[in-house]
Design an enzyme around this catalytic site. Sequence first.
Site, PDB file in Angstrom:
ATOM      1  N   TYR A  27       0.837  -1.205   0.000  1.00 43.70           N
ATOM      2  CA  TYR A  27       0.000   0.000   0.000  1.00 43.70           C
ATOM      3  C   TYR A  27       0.872   1.256   0.000  1.00 43.70           C
ATOM      4  O   TYR A  27       0.699   2.150  -0.825  1.00 43.70           O
ATOM      5  CB  TYR A  27      -0.921  -0.016   1.222  1.00 43.70           C
ATOM      6  CG  TYR A  27      -1.717   1.250   1.404  1.00 43.70           C
ATOM      7  CD1 TYR A  27      -2.834   1.501   0.630  1.00 43.70           C
ATOM      8  CD2 TYR A  27      -1.356   2.196   2.361  1.00 43.70           C
ATOM      9  CE1 TYR A  27      -3.580   2.658   0.788  1.00 43.70           C
ATOM     10  CE2 TYR A  27      -2.091   3.358   2.526  1.00 43.70           C
ATOM     11  CZ  TYR A  27      -3.194   3.595   1.739  1.00 43.70           C
ATOM     12  OH  TYR A  27      -3.913   4.744   1.892  1.00 43.70           O
ATOM     13  N   LYS A  86     -14.720  -0.397   4.515  1.00 39.95           N
ATOM     14  CA  LYS A  86     -13.265  -0.539   4.542  1.00 39.95           C
ATOM     15  C   LYS A  86     -12.799  -1.804   5.254  1.00 39.95           C
ATOM     16  O   LYS A  86     -11.602  -2.082   5.306  1.00 39.95           O
ATOM     17  CB  LYS A  86     -12.639   0.697   5.195  1.00 39.95           C
ATOM     18  CG  LYS A  86     -12.801   1.945   4.361  1.00 39.95           C
ATOM     19  CD  LYS A  86     -12.493   3.262   5.041  1.00 39.95           C
ATOM     20  CE  LYS A  86     -11.333   3.366   5.913  1.00 39.95           C
ATOM     21  NZ  LYS A  86     -11.107   4.717   6.450  1.00 39.95           N
TER      22      LYS A  86
END
Length: 192
Positions: free
Chosen positions: A44, A82
Amino acid sequence: LNVLEACRAAGVRKLVHSSSAGIFGELKHLPISEDHPVEPDSPYGASKLAGEKLALAYTKLYDLEAVALRYFNVYGPNEWHKGDMRSMVCKGYEQVRDTGKVRLFKSDRPEYADGGQQRDFVYVKDAVDMTLWFADKPQVNGVFNVGSGEAKDWNRLITAIFSALGRETVIEYIRMPEHLKGKYQYHTEARM
């Protein structure tokens, strides 16, 4: 890259895009300034850093202005999609609602008490206001931190959630999972 190419094709003059404090990796000093060394330790973080570098290259090669905003620990409404990456504000609320207590990691570092790990929390509406501010300033370009500039510990955060719900604070401290030992961030704080 696709967004940058679309901007170029459409004649967009400025791109304000999301990066993340996740690009910093292991922290060398606090608070974290924009010029802090970047050594992402996750896919990420690496992808966010790659996006920053691509945007910078486009500003040099093409007639495009760009701002990369390194968001710190953003929280706010509507995070359920999420999954495990939702904020501890959301997770804490769910734990209080469902079990009447919150589970936090014990500290495995002597300089931090259990639940004393700290984060720079920024409310989503404040993050949006900062994003819009940068979009309206054509002369302002570059990489910027978006946080509160003040770290708060997990115990304080969780106590605030219990207080907001009118409930007594009940925190259970659990062992740090083996896969997080040596990788868990104990303190984040943006220099604004």
